[in-house]
Design a protein around this motif. Sequence first.
Motif, short mmCIF file in Angstrom:
data_model
loop_
_atom_site.label_atom_id
_atom_site.label_comp_id
_atom_site.label_asym_id
_atom_site.label_seq_id
_atom_site.Cartn_x
_atom_site.Cartn_y
_atom_site.Cartn_z
N ASP A 97 -46.96 6.68 25.34
CA ASP A 97 -47.29 7.04 23.96
C ASP A 97 -46.16 6.59 23.04
O ASP A 97 -45.02 6.44 23.46
N TYR A 98 -46.50 6.39 21.77
CA TYR A 98 -45.51 5.96 20.79
C TYR A 98 -44.76 7.15 20.22
O TYR A 98 -45.35 8.19 19.92
N CYS A 99 -43.45 6.99 20.04
CA CYS A 99 -42.65 8.01 19.37
C CYS A 99 -42.66 7.70 17.87
O CYS A 99 -43.15 6.65 17.46
N PRO A 100 -42.12 8.56 17.03
CA PRO A 100 -42.12 8.29 15.59
C PRO A 100 -41.31 7.04 15.22
O PRO A 100 -41.53 6.43 14.18
N GLY A 101 -40.38 6.64 16.07
CA GLY A 101 -39.54 5.47 15.77
C GLY A 101 -40.07 4.16 16.32
O GLY A 101 -39.57 3.09 15.95
N CYS A 102 -41.07 4.22 17.19
CA CYS A 102 -41.60 2.99 17.78
C CYS A 102 -42.09 2.05 16.68
O CYS A 102 -42.82 2.45 15.78
N GLY A 103 -41.66 0.82 16.77
CA GLY A 103 -42.03 -0.20 15.79
C GLY A 103 -41.00 -0.38 14.70
O GLY A 103 -41.12 -1.29 13.87
N VAL A 122 -48.09 12.64 16.44
CA VAL A 122 -49.33 12.98 17.14
C VAL A 122 -50.47 12.06 16.71
O VAL A 122 -51.17 11.48 17.55
N VAL A 123 -50.63 11.87 15.40
CA VAL A 123 -51.77 11.11 14.89
C VAL A 123 -51.71 9.65 15.34
O VAL A 123 -52.75 9.07 15.68
N ARG A 124 -50.53 9.05 15.39
CA ARG A 124 -50.46 7.63 15.76
C ARG A 124 -50.83 7.40 17.22
O ARG A 124 -51.07 6.26 17.63
N ASN A 125 -50.88 8.47 18.01
CA ASN A 125 -51.26 8.35 19.42
C ASN A 125 -52.71 8.74 19.68
O ASN A 125 -53.15 8.68 20.83
N LEU A 126 -53.42 9.15 18.65
CA LEU A 126 -54.84 9.48 18.78
C LEU A 126 -55.68 8.23 18.53
O LEU A 126 -55.27 7.34 17.78
N PRO A 127 -56.87 8.17 19.12
CA PRO A 127 -57.75 7.01 18.84
C PRO A 127 -58.02 6.84 17.34
O PRO A 127 -58.08 5.72 16.85
N ALA A 128 -58.18 7.94 16.63
CA ALA A 128 -58.46 7.85 15.19
C ALA A 128 -57.25 7.34 14.40
O ALA A 128 -57.42 6.81 13.31
N GLY A 129 -56.06 7.48 14.94
CA GLY A 129 -54.85 7.03 14.25
C GLY A 129 -54.32 5.70 14.74
O GLY A 129 -53.15 5.37 14.55
N HIS A 130 -55.20 4.93 15.37
CA HIS A 130 -54.78 3.65 15.94
C HIS A 130 -54.11 2.72 14.92
O HIS A 130 -53.24 1.94 15.26
N GLY A 175 -47.10 -2.04 8.47
CA GLY A 175 -47.98 -1.85 9.62
C GLY A 175 -47.24 -1.54 10.90
O GLY A 175 -47.79 -0.93 11.81
N ARG A 176 -45.99 -1.94 11.00
CA ARG A 176 -45.21 -1.70 12.23
C ARG A 176 -44.78 -0.24 12.36
O ARG A 176 -44.79 0.31 13.45
N ASN A 177 -44.35 0.36 11.26
CA ASN A 177 -43.99 1.78 11.27
C ASN A 177 -44.04 2.27 9.82
O ASN A 177 -43.06 2.18 9.09
N ALA A 178 -45.19 2.80 9.44
CA ALA A 178 -45.42 3.22 8.06
C ALA A 178 -44.47 4.33 7.63
O ALA A 178 -43.97 4.32 6.50
N LEU A 179 -44.19 5.27 8.51
CA LEU A 179 -43.32 6.39 8.14
C LEU A 179 -41.89 5.91 7.90
O LEU A 179 -41.27 6.28 6.90
N ALA A 180 -41.38 5.09 8.78
CA ALA A 180 -40.03 4.56 8.58
C ALA A 180 -39.98 3.70 7.31
O ALA A 180 -39.01 3.75 6.56
#
Length: 121
Positions: A34-40, A109-117, A58-63
């Motif tokens: 699974d991706y962590c918040p820093g992945c990307g 959590v959301v980035r690892n859900l199918p809906a948050g792909h 697109g690589r890491n919107a939060l960062a």
Amino acid sequence: MLAVAAGAAGYVALVDPNHPGHYPTCPFYALTGDYCPGCGSLRMIHALTHGHVAEAFGRNALAFVTLPLLGYLWVRWTVAARRDRPLQAKILQPWAIIVFAVVIVVFWVVRNLPAGHALAP
């Protein structure tokens, strides 16, 4: 601090994280898949240093959206240090830190859900 950040960004600009073998794998991703918040984030910085803003987002919107806040805090810290005063930024209030921590967990959590792909790197 600015020299360290510029040096790190310069290295990431020159050594493409999209090609395997140059950087270690994220430990969380390696253990769980699974991706962590820093992945990307490395790929985001690489894209930004090459002027690819949409790709960086697109690589890491939060960062990506956090970068202006970090820049603001760095400027405030620098000014406070030059004036020999402690950093006093209203954004660093306990409630704001808790809200940001919740945003990080929700993003995680959301980035690892199918809906948050779309949030996956």
